[in-house]
Design a protein around this motif. Structure first.
Motif, PDB file in Angstrom:
ATOM      1  N   LEU A  89       5.950  19.339 -49.608  1.00 17.92           N
ATOM      2  CA  LEU A  89       5.706  20.617 -50.055  1.00 17.92           C
ATOM      3  C   LEU A  89       4.019  20.262 -50.060  1.00 17.92           C
ATOM      4  CD1 LEU A  89       8.099  20.793 -53.054  1.00 17.92           C
ATOM      5  CD2 LEU A  89       7.873  22.435 -51.241  1.00 17.92           C
ATOM      6  N   ASP A  90       3.520  19.109 -50.588  1.00 17.59           N
ATOM      7  CA  ASP A  90       2.028  18.862 -50.600  1.00 17.59           C
ATOM      8  C   ASP A  90       1.536  19.096 -49.399  1.00 17.59           C
ATOM      9  OD1 ASP A  90       2.137  18.712 -53.383  1.00 17.59           O
ATOM     10  OD2 ASP A  90       2.369  16.152 -53.391  1.00 17.59           O
ATOM     11  N   ALA A  91       2.026  18.701 -48.185  1.00 14.37           N
ATOM     12  CA  ALA A  91       1.526  18.522 -46.843  1.00 14.37           C
ATOM     13  C   ALA A  91       1.455  20.109 -46.401  1.00 14.37           C
ATOM     14  CB  ALA A  91       2.467  17.908 -45.956  1.00 14.37           C
ATOM     15  N   LYS A  92       2.295  20.986 -46.853  1.00  9.89           N
ATOM     16  CA  LYS A  92       2.208  22.198 -46.469  1.00  9.89           C
ATOM     17  C   LYS A  92       1.132  23.215 -47.068  1.00  9.89           C
ATOM     18  CE  LYS A  92       7.037  22.844 -45.358  1.00  9.89           C
ATOM     19  NZ  LYS A  92       8.083  23.719 -45.533  1.00  9.89           N
ATOM     20  N   VAL A  93       0.971  22.794 -48.364  1.00 12.83           N
ATOM     21  CA  VAL A  93      -0.264  23.454 -49.157  1.00 12.83           C
ATOM     22  C   VAL A  93      -1.569  22.760 -48.667  1.00 12.83           C
ATOM     23  CG1 VAL A  93      -1.384  23.501 -51.267  1.00 12.83           C
ATOM     24  CG2 VAL A  93       1.158  23.717 -51.188  1.00 12.83           C
ATOM     25  N   LYS A  94      -1.633  21.597 -48.470  1.00 15.76           N
ATOM     26  CA  LYS A  94      -2.817  20.825 -47.750  1.00 15.76           C
ATOM     27  C   LYS A  94      -3.302  21.496 -46.223  1.00 15.76           C
ATOM     28  CE  LYS A  94      -4.919  16.427 -46.692  1.00 15.76           C
ATOM     29  NZ  LYS A  94      -5.961  17.130 -45.646  1.00 15.76           N
ATOM     30  N   THR A  95      -2.190  21.573 -45.481  1.00 10.84           N
ATOM     31  CA  THR A  95      -2.547  22.218 -44.210  1.00 10.84           C
ATOM     32  C   THR A  95      -3.335  23.795 -44.493  1.00 10.84           C
ATOM     33  OG1 THR A  95      -0.719  21.421 -43.171  1.00 10.84           O
ATOM     34  CG2 THR A  95      -1.427  23.204 -42.021  1.00 10.84           C
ATOM     35  N   VAL A  96      -2.826  24.506 -45.201  1.00  5.05           N
ATOM     36  CA  VAL A  96      -3.529  25.757 -45.324  1.00  5.05           C
ATOM     37  C   VAL A  96      -4.820  25.637 -46.135  1.00  5.05           C
ATOM     38  CG1 VAL A  96      -3.223  27.803 -46.673  1.00  5.05           C
ATOM     39  CG2 VAL A  96      -1.189  27.069 -45.469  1.00  5.05           C
ATOM     40  N   ASN A  97      -4.841  24.932 -47.157  1.00 10.48           N
ATOM     41  CA  ASN A  97      -6.254  24.616 -48.115  1.00 10.48           C
ATOM     42  C   ASN A  97      -7.075  23.969 -47.031  1.00 10.48           C
ATOM     43  OD1 ASN A  97      -5.465  25.497 -50.589  1.00 10.48           O
ATOM     44  ND2 ASN A  97      -4.752  23.521 -51.032  1.00 10.48           N
ATOM     45  N   ASP A  98      -6.882  23.121 -46.164  1.00  8.49           N
ATOM     46  CA  ASP A  98      -7.936  22.552 -45.171  1.00  8.49           C
ATOM     47  C   ASP A  98      -8.406  23.721 -44.318  1.00  8.49           C
ATOM     48  OD1 ASP A  98      -7.665  19.997 -46.273  1.00  8.49           O
ATOM     49  OD2 ASP A  98      -6.490  19.233 -44.673  1.00  8.49           O
ATOM     50  N   MET A  99      -7.678  24.750 -43.929  1.00  9.16           N
ATOM     51  CA  MET A  99      -8.026  25.703 -43.151  1.00  9.16           C
ATOM     52  C   MET A  99      -8.912  26.958 -43.666  1.00  9.16           C
ATOM     53  SD  MET A  99      -4.514  26.210 -40.885  1.00  9.16           S
ATOM     54  CE  MET A  99      -5.019  27.408 -39.820  1.00  9.16           C
ATOM     55  N   LEU A 100      -8.979  27.007 -44.925  1.00 13.23           N
ATOM     56  CA  LEU A 100      -9.622  27.966 -45.730  1.00 13.23           C
ATOM     57  C   LEU A 100     -11.091  27.744 -45.730  1.00 13.23           C
ATOM     58  CD1 LEU A 100      -7.477  28.030 -49.053  1.00 13.23           C
ATOM     59  CD2 LEU A 100      -7.796  29.930 -47.240  1.00 13.23           C
ATOM     60  N   HIS A 101     -11.869  28.671 -45.653  1.00 18.01           N
ATOM     61  CA  HIS A 101     -13.217  28.528 -45.354  1.00 18.01           C
ATOM     62  C   HIS A 101     -14.110  28.654 -46.945  1.00 18.01           C
ATOM     63  CE1 HIS A 101     -13.297  28.984 -41.270  1.00 18.01           C
ATOM     64  NE2 HIS A 101     -12.194  29.713 -41.396  1.00 18.01           N
TER      65      HIS A 101
END
Length: 101
Positions: A89-101
């Protein structure tokens, strides 16, 4: 890693308050030893296989029946991803957060 989002809804409760039922269900998930995250709209859990996932949800649902409710409606969303390791769950959220500008 299998991830799941689920909500258990008591049908026929005397009032609109659900905290007693949510607490009973989440306690069973906590006791299962699975990693979980409580959200404002449901509970997310991680499991290594479908049996432990469904057993945990079934136990949580049974706990609601033990409160005296005669009908329970459960919504389950499962992401069973086998092409990558450790998609928590944390990895999925991190992936999207890392892509946010």
């Amino acid at each position: 890693m299998i991830t799941c989002d689920f909500a258990i809804l008591p049908v026929g409760a005397e009032d609109t308050e659900c905290k007693k039922y949510v607490t009973a269900a989440v306690q069973l998930i906590k006791d299962s030893g699975l990693n979980y995250q409580l959200t404002g709209m449901g509970t997310q859990i991680e499991a290594e296989n479908l049996k432990e996932l469904y057993d945990a949800i079934a136990n949580a649902q049974e706990e609601i029946f033990k409160t005296g409710i005669g009908r329970v409606y459960t919504v389950i969303k499962v992401d069973d991803r086998r092409d990558q390791e450790n998609r928590t769950l944390d990895a999925k959220v991190k992936t999207v957060n890392d892509m946010l500008h």
